[in-house]
Design a protein around this motif. Structure first.
Motif, PDB file in Angstrom:
ATOM      1  N   GLY A  42      29.360 -63.727  92.460  1.00  0.00           N
ATOM      2  CA  GLY A  42      30.510 -63.291  93.249  1.00  0.00           C
ATOM      3  C   GLY A  42      30.119 -63.033  94.682  1.00  0.00           C
ATOM      4  N   PRO A  43      31.034 -62.457  95.427  1.00  0.00           N
ATOM      5  CA  PRO A  43      30.729 -62.109  96.815  1.00  0.00           C
ATOM      6  C   PRO A  43      29.829 -60.868  96.867  1.00  0.00           C
ATOM      7  N   PRO A  44      29.223 -60.596  98.004  1.00  0.00           N
ATOM      8  CA  PRO A  44      28.444 -59.365  98.137  1.00  0.00           C
ATOM      9  C   PRO A  44      29.304 -58.146  97.818  1.00  0.00           C
ATOM     10  N   VAL A  45      28.700 -57.154  97.209  1.00  0.00           N
ATOM     11  CA  VAL A  45      29.406 -55.930  96.844  1.00  0.00           C
ATOM     12  C   VAL A  45      29.218 -54.922  97.971  1.00  0.00           C
ATOM     13  N   GLU A  46      30.318 -54.319  98.399  1.00  0.00           N
ATOM     14  CA  GLU A  46      30.259 -53.327  99.478  1.00  0.00           C
ATOM     15  C   GLU A  46      29.463 -52.103  99.027  1.00  0.00           C
ATOM     16  N   PRO A  47      28.701 -51.480  99.931  1.00  0.00           N
ATOM     17  CA  PRO A  47      27.930 -50.293  99.565  1.00  0.00           C
ATOM     18  C   PRO A  47      28.765 -49.199  98.911  1.00  0.00           C
ATOM     19  N   ALA A  48      29.983 -48.949  99.383  1.00  0.00           N
ATOM     20  CA  ALA A  48      30.811 -47.885  98.809  1.00  0.00           C
ATOM     21  C   ALA A  48      31.118 -48.145  97.340  1.00  0.00           C
ATOM     22  N   LYS A  49      31.209 -49.418  96.946  1.00  0.00           N
ATOM     23  CA  LYS A  49      31.497 -49.752  95.549  1.00  0.00           C
ATOM     24  C   LYS A  49      30.258 -49.631  94.664  1.00  0.00           C
ATOM     25  N   LEU A  50      29.098 -49.513  95.254  1.00  0.00           N
ATOM     26  CA  LEU A  50      27.861 -49.370  94.487  1.00  0.00           C
ATOM     27  C   LEU A  50      27.575 -47.915  94.123  1.00  0.00           C
ATOM     28  N   VAL A  51      28.046 -46.999  94.932  1.00  0.00           N
ATOM     29  CA  VAL A  51      27.664 -45.597  94.787  1.00  0.00           C
ATOM     30  C   VAL A  51      28.042 -45.035  93.417  1.00  0.00           C
ATOM     31  N   VAL A  52      29.283 -45.202  92.992  1.00  0.00           N
ATOM     32  CA  VAL A  52      29.722 -44.633  91.707  1.00  0.00           C
ATOM     33  C   VAL A  52      28.957 -45.243  90.529  1.00  0.00           C
ATOM     34  N   PRO A  53      28.880 -46.587  90.409  1.00  0.00           N
ATOM     35  CA  PRO A  53      28.124 -47.127  89.275  1.00  0.00           C
ATOM     36  C   PRO A  53      26.644 -46.727  89.294  1.00  0.00           C
ATOM     37  N   MET A  54      26.075 -46.632  90.481  1.00  0.00           N
ATOM     38  CA  MET A  54      24.672 -46.217  90.561  1.00  0.00           C
ATOM     39  C   MET A  54      24.508 -44.769  90.099  1.00  0.00           C
ATOM     40  N   LEU A  55      25.405 -43.901  90.547  1.00  0.00           N
ATOM     41  CA  LEU A  55      25.324 -42.506  90.113  1.00  0.00           C
ATOM     42  C   LEU A  55      25.591 -42.381  88.616  1.00  0.00           C
TER      43      LEU A  55
END
Length: 78
Positions: A42-55
C-alpha cells in the motif's frame, strides 16, 4: 523481506493527536511507515496512524505490565 512487528493498519476513524515527538523519532516513524507501506503493498502509512497500533502492540507484549494488570484486576471495579 523485512519482518515488522506491525501488520496492515486498519482504516478507522481519524484520531487527532497533540503530542510532541523528538525529531529523530518522527524520522523513524516516517521511515517505518514507508517500509510498512511497501511491505503491505500500500501507500506509506502516516506517522500519526502508527502511534496507536505501536502502543497497542507494546502494551500487549509487555509481560511485566500484563502481570501487574492481573494483580490490579482483583481490585479494579471496571
Amino acid at each position: 523481506m523485512t519482518k515488522l512487528k506491525l501488520g496492515p493498519i486498519r482504516d478507522d476513524k481519524p484520531v487527532k493527536l497533540a503530542i510532541e515527538l523528538p525529531a529523530a523519532l518522527l524520522r523513524d516513524l516516517v521511515a517505518y511507515g514507508q517500509i510498512l507501506g511497501r511491505e503491505t503493498g500500500g501507500p506509506p502509512v502516516e506517522p500519526a496512524k502508527l502511534v496507536v497500533p505501536m502502543l497497542e502492540r507494546f502494551v500487549s507484549t509487555d509481560r511485566g505490565f500484563a502481570k501487574a494488570k492481573r494483580g490490579l484486576g482483583a481490585r479494579d471495579p471496571s
